[in-house]
Design a protein around this motif. Structure first.
Motif: not given
Length: 254
Positions: A13-18, A65-74, A93-102
């Motif tokens: 899981i990748l959390i966009l935090g702060g 962000l989409a590339a990071y999700i894909k390359s890190n098996d998120i 929202v755009a990156a999750a859609s592009d990478a195909g993750v919830p």
């Protein structure tokens, strides 16, 4: 930075935090057995690190962000950023859609006007400036990135409170470096001691700094509130507990 969490679920899981909520959720998910990476923007000099792996810095827009999700098996993206961090939420929202993750958005509830409050909602920091009368003594709690319009309005006196203070603020500003939580009694004392006539804040929500609203209402001080930016639609929960339950539900049915 890696605090040594061990993946026992096979899900990353990748959390966009702060935020406080992001930190609490990361700890809960790590204890459950998920492999958790929290991304911090790096704007705070001394951030509070969550459990799990921590990365600092931007991704290079929605494509990065989409590339990071894909390359890190998120397997899932959780947006637990500040309610006013609109661009990263839009990119998420755009990156999750592009990478195909919830995607789950963890968004703390917005504040509502306390009983008896003089509550003025505005759209931007500049609108907040425009709503201030000449000579106002303002408690300003909008963070350091929204200070520009107030710096240009020199006919008011400001007591500015923020977690980290930028260099170059005017000498006639009273600046308080502090992190919540704050109590009702301390907020009333601050407003009375500084002769505050107006409170200006962003509608960030959360309990840690909400006492200022009740204090202003009790003292009949007008509260000028900057509305949250509009974000693209996403599955949204309003608490860490519900975010945790949503993660388990999605992975059970996915």
């Amino acid at each position: 930075m890696n605090s040594g969490n061990r993946d026992t679920t096979g899900k990353r899981i990748l959390i966009l935090g702060g935020t406080t909520e992001a930190r609490e959720l990361a700890g809960m998910l790590v204890k459950t057995g998920y492999d958790v990476i929290t991304s911090l923007a790096g704007r705070t000099d001394n951030p509070r690190f969550p459990a799990g792996i921590v990365r600092i810095g931007g991704f290079g827009g929605k494509e990065g962000l989409a590339a990071y999700i894909k390359s890190n098996d998120i397997h899932m993206l959780i947006d637990a950023t500040h309610p006013f961090a609109a661009q990263i939420s839009i990119n998420g929202v755009a990156a999750a859609s592009d990478a195909g993750v919830p995607l789950i958005r963890l968004e703390r509830p917005a504040w509502e006007a306390p009983k008896g409050a003089v509550w003025v909602e505005v759209g931007t920091a500049q609108d907040a400036v425009d709503a201030l009368p000449r000579g106002a003594r303002v408690l300003l709690t909008v963070g350091r990135q929204e200070l520009g319009p107030f710096l240009a309005r020199t006919s008011c006196h400001y007591t500015a409170r923020m977690i980290e203070v930028p260099a170059g603020l005017p000498d006639d500003w009273d600046v308080i470096a502090a992190r919540g939580p704050f109590t009702l009694a301390s907020e009333i004392a601050l407003m009375e001691d500084r002769g505050i006539t107006h409170l200006v804040t962003k509608n960030s929500g959360g309990a840690q700094v909400a006492a200022k609203l009740a204090a202003a209402a009790e003292l009949s001080i007008p509260i000028i509130v900057i509305r949250r930016p509009l974000l693209p639609k996403a599955e949204t929960v309003d608490s860490v507990v519900w975010a945790h339950e949503s993660v388990k539900r999605i992975f059970r049915t996915g």
